[in-house]
Write a protein that holds these residues in place. Structure first.
Motif, PDB file in Angstrom:
ATOM      1  N   ARG A 140       0.850  -1.198   0.000  1.00 13.17           N
ATOM      2  CA  ARG A 140       0.000   0.000   0.000  1.00 13.17           C
ATOM      3  C   ARG A 140       0.882   1.244   0.000  1.00 13.17           C
ATOM      4  NH1 ARG A 140      -1.913   0.456   4.545  1.00 13.17           N
ATOM      5  NH2 ARG A 140      -3.968   1.376   4.210  1.00 13.17           N
ATOM      6  N   VAL A 141       0.752   2.051  -1.069  1.00 14.73           N
ATOM      7  CA  VAL A 141       1.668   3.169  -1.303  1.00 14.73           C
ATOM      8  C   VAL A 141       0.941   4.504  -1.261  1.00 14.73           C
ATOM      9  CG1 VAL A 141       3.236   4.247  -2.982  1.00 14.73           C
ATOM     10  CG2 VAL A 141       3.260   1.756  -2.660  1.00 14.73           C
ATOM     11  N   LEU A 142       1.537   5.466  -0.578  1.00 11.47           N
ATOM     12  CA  LEU A 142       1.136   6.870  -0.652  1.00 11.47           C
ATOM     13  C   LEU A 142       2.116   7.547  -1.592  1.00 11.47           C
ATOM     14  CD1 LEU A 142      -0.109   9.615   0.172  1.00 11.47           C
ATOM     15  CD2 LEU A 142       1.313   9.527   2.240  1.00 11.47           C
ATOM     16  N   LEU A 143       1.610   8.192  -2.651  1.00 10.22           N
ATOM     17  CA  LEU A 143       2.435   8.814  -3.682  1.00 10.22           C
ATOM     18  C   LEU A 143       2.277  10.328  -3.609  1.00 10.22           C
ATOM     19  CD1 LEU A 143       4.257   8.415  -6.197  1.00 10.22           C
ATOM     20  CD2 LEU A 143       2.163   8.212  -7.553  1.00 10.22           C
ATOM     21  N   ALA A 144       3.385  11.046  -3.391  1.00  8.94           N
ATOM     22  CA  ALA A 144       3.330  12.497  -3.219  1.00  8.94           C
ATOM     23  C   ALA A 144       4.213  13.202  -4.247  1.00  8.94           C
ATOM     24  CB  ALA A 144       3.760  12.884  -1.810  1.00  8.94           C
ATOM     25  N   ASP A 145       3.572  14.020  -5.071  1.00 10.75           N
ATOM     26  CA  ASP A 145       4.260  14.831  -6.079  1.00 10.75           C
ATOM     27  C   ASP A 145       3.317  15.955  -6.459  1.00 10.75           C
ATOM     28  OD1 ASP A 145       5.191  15.755  -8.813  1.00 10.75           O
ATOM     29  OD2 ASP A 145       6.703  14.219  -8.440  1.00 10.75           O
ATOM     30  N   GLU A 160      -0.611  14.528   6.342  1.00 11.42           N
ATOM     31  CA  GLU A 160      -1.983  14.256   6.774  1.00 11.42           C
ATOM     32  C   GLU A 160      -2.495  12.946   6.176  1.00 11.42           C
ATOM     33  OE1 GLU A 160      -3.675  15.800   9.081  1.00 11.42           O
ATOM     34  OE2 GLU A 160      -2.017  17.195   9.398  1.00 11.42           O
ATOM     35  N   GLN A 161      -2.157  12.681   4.922  1.00  9.50           N
ATOM     36  CA  GLN A 161      -2.566  11.417   4.301  1.00  9.50           C
ATOM     37  C   GLN A 161      -1.859  10.241   4.959  1.00  9.50           C
ATOM     38  OE1 GLN A 161      -5.018  10.922   2.456  1.00  9.50           O
ATOM     39  NE2 GLN A 161      -5.073  12.078   0.552  1.00  9.50           N
ATOM     40  N   PHE A 162      -0.601  10.430   5.318  1.00  7.82           N
ATOM     41  CA  PHE A 162       0.130   9.354   5.998  1.00  7.82           C
ATOM     42  C   PHE A 162      -0.579   8.979   7.298  1.00  7.82           C
ATOM     43  CE2 PHE A 162       3.193   7.939   9.182  1.00  7.82           C
ATOM     44  CZ  PHE A 162       3.778   6.868   8.534  1.00  7.82           C
ATOM     45  N   ARG A 163      -0.976   9.974   8.059  1.00  6.92           N
ATOM     46  CA  ARG A 163      -1.669   9.696   9.328  1.00  6.92           C
ATOM     47  C   ARG A 163      -3.030   9.043   9.089  1.00  6.92           C
ATOM     48  NH1 ARG A 163      -1.929  14.366  13.627  1.00  6.92           N
ATOM     49  NH2 ARG A 163      -3.169  15.355  11.988  1.00  6.92           N
ATOM     50  N   ALA A 164      -3.688   9.435   7.989  1.00  7.62           N
ATOM     51  CA  ALA A 164      -5.043   8.947   7.745  1.00  7.62           C
ATOM     52  C   ALA A 164      -5.069   7.513   7.213  1.00  7.62           C
ATOM     53  CB  ALA A 164      -5.763   9.879   6.768  1.00  7.62           C
ATOM     54  N   VAL A 165      -4.171   7.193   6.259  1.00 10.19           N
ATOM     55  CA  VAL A 165      -4.285   5.903   5.565  1.00 10.19           C
ATOM     56  C   VAL A 165      -3.243   4.882   6.012  1.00 10.19           C
ATOM     57  CG1 VAL A 165      -5.291   7.045   3.560  1.00 10.19           C
ATOM     58  CG2 VAL A 165      -2.837   6.571   3.580  1.00 10.19           C
ATOM     59  N   LYS A 166      -2.199   5.333   6.726  1.00 14.71           N
ATOM     60  CA  LYS A 166      -1.166   4.429   7.246  1.00 14.71           C
ATOM     61  C   LYS A 166      -0.619   3.495   6.156  1.00 14.71           C
ATOM     62  CE  LYS A 166      -3.008   4.493  11.969  1.00 14.71           C
ATOM     63  NZ  LYS A 166      -3.984   5.577  11.682  1.00 14.71           N
ATOM     64  N   PRO A 167       0.048   4.064   5.147  1.00 16.24           N
ATOM     65  CA  PRO A 167       0.562   3.241   4.041  1.00 16.24           C
ATOM     66  C   PRO A 167       1.762   2.395   4.465  1.00 16.24           C
ATOM     67  CG  PRO A 167       1.405   5.467   3.854  1.00 16.24           C
ATOM     68  CD  PRO A 167       0.429   5.480   5.004  1.00 16.24           C
ATOM     69  N   ASP A 168       2.054   1.392   3.647  1.00 17.44           N
ATOM     70  CA  ASP A 168       3.264   0.607   3.880  1.00 17.44           C
ATOM     71  C   ASP A 168       4.506   1.409   3.500  1.00 17.44           C
ATOM     72  OD1 ASP A 168       1.818  -1.741   4.650  1.00 17.44           O
ATOM     73  OD2 ASP A 168       1.379  -2.105   2.529  1.00 17.44           O
ATOM     74  N   ILE A 169       4.385   2.190   2.424  1.00 19.09           N
ATOM     75  CA  ILE A 169       5.517   2.979   1.915  1.00 19.09           C
ATOM     76  C   ILE A 169       5.008   4.338   1.454  1.00 19.09           C
ATOM     77  CG2 ILE A 169       7.245   3.161   0.061  1.00 19.09           C
ATOM     78  CD1 ILE A 169       7.606   0.247   0.080  1.00 19.09           C
ATOM     79  N   VAL A 170       5.829   5.370   1.670  1.00 17.63           N
ATOM     80  CA  VAL A 170       5.583   6.690   1.096  1.00 17.63           C
ATOM     81  C   VAL A 170       6.612   6.912  -0.007  1.00 17.63           C
ATOM     82  CG1 VAL A 170       5.435   9.169   1.522  1.00 17.63           C
ATOM     83  CG2 VAL A 170       4.810   7.542   3.336  1.00 17.63           C
ATOM     84  N   VAL A 171       6.136   7.197  -1.214  1.00 22.11           N
ATOM     85  CA  VAL A 171       7.015   7.552  -2.325  1.00 22.11           C
ATOM     86  C   VAL A 171       6.797   9.037  -2.590  1.00 22.11           C
ATOM     87  CG1 VAL A 171       7.589   7.173  -4.745  1.00 22.11           C
ATOM     88  CG2 VAL A 171       6.880   5.236  -3.317  1.00 22.11           C
ATOM     89  N   LEU A 172       7.842   9.853  -2.384  1.00 20.88           N
ATOM     90  CA  LEU A 172       7.615  11.296  -2.510  1.00 20.88           C
ATOM     91  C   LEU A 172       8.758  12.021  -3.197  1.00 20.88           C
ATOM     92  CD1 LEU A 172       9.485  12.942  -0.259  1.00 20.88           C
ATOM     93  CD2 LEU A 172       7.707  12.223   1.305  1.00 20.88           C
TER      94      LEU A 172
END
Length: 220
Positions: free
Chosen positions: A5-10, A43-55
């Motif tokens: 589960r990935v949070l993608l920030a750009d 804020e998204q990291f706190r909300a969805v608790k991803p396995d990895i953040v790609v930013l």
């Protein structure tokens, strides 16, 4: 076991959508959220608790903040995410390849650093390996890290927070703007500015701009 589960920030929607298509072409990976600023990434990291953040590093601290080319947003997101959860797995995917950015953010605790010139297969491989608990750096970034021991650049004396503020000062941000964007008091920002000038032996604000240009940290 489910997908990674990935949070993608750009902050560039077209770029973000392109990387999302690449990552989701592999069935092991799922993009569960996206962000376009450092504040939104946290804020998204706190909300969805991803396995990895790609930013990316070069995005604003907050929506509507000045100077979208600043590294302040990415660095602030890294700082806040890792302060919230020291076990967070953050993978930088950025066009910022020059010193001292890689060593600074790696020192802050990120698990990997890729350049945006990487091949799609390398991006997927990095996400999978970081998820397994490994660290991954693009070859050009690894070469920089291997050479960093002999690098005597004065900018390397700065902490990651000082580097962030140094670049923002050089980019024309006022103390009050910096304080608002990085969630510090103006008094604390003034103290950081004094420390930066002392470490780099600088007297005037114009000297901050000139040094940042010489080291390729801002455009001429």
């Amino acid at each position: 076991m489910g997908p990674i589960r990935v949070l993608l920030a750009d902050d560039h929607p077209v770029v973000r959508d392109g990387f999302q298509r690449i990552l989701e072409s592999d069935e092991r990976i799922q993009i569960i959220a996206s962000a376009s600023s450092g504040h939104e990434a946290f804020e998204q990291f706190r909300a969805v608790k991803p396995d990895i953040v790609v930013l990316d590093l070069t995005m604003p601290s907050q929506e509507g903040a000045p100077d979208n080319s600043s590294i302040s947003g990415g660095m602030e997101a890294i700082r806040r995410i890792l302060a919230h959860d020291s076990r967070a797995k953050v993978l930088v995917l950025s066009s910022c390849e020059t010193k001292p950015y890689p060593s600074q953010v790696i020192g802050a605790g990120v698990k990997g650093y890729l350049t945006k010139r990487c091949a799609p297969a390398e991006l997927i491989d990095a996400v999978v390996r970081v998820n397994l608990g490994e660290r991954y750096f693009s070859p050009s970034i690894q070469d920089q890290l291997d050479d960093s021991a002999g690098d005597s650049s004065p900018v390397n004396q700065l902490s990651s927070r000082e580097l962030q503020i140094f670049v923002m000062l050089a980019s024309g941000h006022s103390v009050s703007q910096i304080a608002e964007e990085v969630f510090l008091s103006p008094k604390t920002v003034h103290a950081h500015r004094s420390n930066i000038k002392r470490k780099l032996n600088l007297k005037a604000n114009a000297e901050i701009v000139h040094m940042a240009m010489r080291h390729g940290l801002i455009d001429p």
